[in-house]
Enzyme design. Structure first.
Site, short mmCIF file in Angstrom:
data_model
loop_
_atom_site.label_atom_id
_atom_site.label_comp_id
_atom_site.label_asym_id
_atom_site.label_seq_id
_atom_site.Cartn_x
_atom_site.Cartn_y
_atom_site.Cartn_z
N GLU A 1 0.85 -1.19 0.00
CA GLU A 1 0.00 0.00 0.00
C GLU A 1 0.88 1.25 0.00
O GLU A 1 0.45 2.33 0.35
CB GLU A 1 -0.95 -0.01 1.20
CG GLU A 1 -0.27 -0.03 2.54
CD GLU A 1 -1.26 -0.15 3.69
OE1 GLU A 1 -1.75 0.89 4.12
OE2 GLU A 1 -1.52 -1.29 4.14
N CYS B 1 -3.46 -3.93 4.72
CA CYS B 1 -2.58 -5.00 5.23
C CYS B 1 -3.02 -6.39 4.79
O CYS B 1 -2.40 -7.39 5.17
CB CYS B 1 -2.49 -4.92 6.75
SG CYS B 1 -1.97 -3.30 7.32
N HIS C 1 -2.16 -10.82 12.13
CA HIS C 1 -1.65 -9.54 11.63
C HIS C 1 -1.37 -8.66 12.84
O HIS C 1 -2.24 -8.47 13.70
CB HIS C 1 -2.66 -8.88 10.69
CG HIS C 1 -2.33 -7.44 10.42
ND1 HIS C 1 -1.10 -7.05 9.94
CD2 HIS C 1 -3.04 -6.30 10.60
CE1 HIS C 1 -1.08 -5.73 9.82
NE2 HIS C 1 -2.24 -5.25 10.22
#
Ligand code: COA
Length: 407
Positions: free
Chosen positions: A81, A113, A244
């Site tokens: 990103e 993400c 994550h």
């Protein structure tokens, strides 16, 4: 047909900042960053590095470690990103720097993400669709996390890249085909065109992450085979869970949510004090995968795979034949819960370069960090002791120029 990750290689940029120094400069108790967020350091890029050099260096390390002929790679996916151009993908720069074949599909994926997982799943499906044809994909997740100076997100910055070789000879992780996904349009984190730093509604993003975990894990759990025995939970079936981790404390919040869903769905399972039991489960199943990321900070879509690389590097031999659970979340949002089996041969590929990368960094002070944060991206010369393979030289004729300097 077993499809998954043959091996991984990581790269973290040359500079780092200790968060105790940032806490002192911001007048914040150091315990807030250390215990409240679970962070110790954050990775920073010097002027000669950008997302292209991070991704290309991780890719070069992987190709070198695997003794791979670049011509064997038929697909290059870069998940990021932090693009450097509105039209030309980061993958295109990386394709050129790595000298990959012209017979190679090359593109970027962006979904905050989550993109690294989207790339991994896309590559795995492509390998499976090839049947008995030998297909190898290079998947690279790379990002630089930037928030405004002095903002709540500031201590959760970071940077890094993870390269993964995806094929039908997985030695690091055999991917399960059943996954659970959850998508919902939310404005928890975004970066309007033209802005270098992200905008985020931090507390809302935590709530969105946990809602997405609930949706994705519930969908995944319903597909689990063989069916659960009375009192058996999914957490009984895995050696570790990786989440994550924009900051390590997020993984603790996530595990608390997962345990609650999982154990409540296990008929006959008696848990007297859920908080205490969940904390013990976190120490056993999750904490070992977070030690390295606490020294890198948020590397957005590379974060989950950095945790995987670090866990395999630290504990690979012990994990041969064991199963892992993985949760990927991308703001915006899309999330996926999946699992993988660590092959018995993992020890042969477990060195992803995590410890070596962390050991070679230069620590900068807060004044130097702030200068870097305010400076325009001009490119530059490599600093002393630079371990990367490529540098961003600068922009000439509105084209970004790169040079190989190592490996
Ligand atoms: N000692 C120990 N812990 C302390 C503390 C101290 N002196 N002061 C605060 N804390 C704890 C808080 O209790 C809190 O823990 P908890 O969430 O378990 O209750 C934690 O430190 C963070 O404090 P908080 O006040 O919530 O921080 P914040 O509002 O300044 O920012 C984020 C936290 C994560 C919202 C912010 O860093 C952010 O926006 N990050 C980017 C977005 C992101 O990463 N989102 C994650 C999902 S994708």
């Amino acid at each position: 047909m077993s499809v998954g990750i043959e091996r991984l290689a990581v790269y973290v940029p040359a500079y780092a900042l200790k968060l105790e120094d940032l806490a002192a400069a911001r007048g914040v108790a150091p315990e807030k960053y250390r215990d409240g967020l679970g962070l110790g350091e954050m990775a920073l890029v010097p002027p000669c590095e950008d997302v292209v050099t991070l991704a290309a260096t991780a890719g070069a390390r992987l190709i070198g470690a695997a003794h791979l002929d670049p011509a064997q790679i038929g697909m290059l996916l870069v998940a990021t990103e932090t693009p450097v151009d509105h039209a030309k993908p980061v993958a295109s720069f990386v394709h050129g720097l790595l000298g990959l074949s012209s017979h190679c599909r090359v593109w970027d994926l962006t979904h905050a993400c989550y993109a690294g997982t989207a790339a991994l799943m896309t590559a795995a499906d492509w390998v499976r669709a090839g049947g008995h044809r030998v297909r190898r994909a290079l998947v690279i997740a790379a990002d630089i996390a930037r928030y405004p100076l002095g903002s709540p997100g500031e201590p959760t910055q970071g940077a890094g890249a993870v390269a993964m070789l995806v094929d039908a000879e997985p030695q690091a992780l055999i991917l399960s085909e059943d996954t659970g996904v959850h998508a919902r349009h939310v404005h928890d984190f975004w970066r309007p065109l033209g802005r270098r730093e992200a905008l985020v509604d931090g507390q809302y993003s935590i709530a969105c992450y946990l809602d997405a975990l609930t949706g994705a894990f519930t969908a995944f759990r319903a597909l689990e085979r063989p069916p659960f025995e009375p009192g058996e939970a999914f957490t009984d079936r895995v050696a570790h869970l990786l989440y994550h981790s924009p900051f390590p404390k997020m993984a603790a919040k996530a595990h608390r949510r997962l345990v609650e869903i999982d154990w409540r769905a296990a008929p006959g399972r008696v848990v007297e004090d859920l908080d205490t039991a969940a904390a013990a489960s976190f120490r056993e199943l999750v904490a070992p995968g977070l030690e390295a990321i606490a020294r890198v900070g948020n590397c957005y879509t590379a974060s989950l795979y950095f945790c995987l690389a670090a866990l395999l590097e630290a504990q690979g031999r012990r994990l041969g034949g064991r199963r892992l659970g993985l949760f990927s979340y991308g703001s915006g949002s899309c999330a996926e819960f999946f699992s993988g089996l660590v092959p018995a041969s993992v020890a042969a590929v477990s060195d992803a370069g995590v410890a070596a990368s962390l050991a070679r960094r230069t620590y900068v002070d807060v004044a130097a960090y702030e200068r870097l944060a305010r400076a325009p991206e001009t490119g530059g010369d490599p600093p002393p002791g630079f371990a990367g393979a490529f540098i961003f030289e600068g922009v000439r004729g509105e084209q970004r120029r790169y040079a190989r300097v190592g490996i």
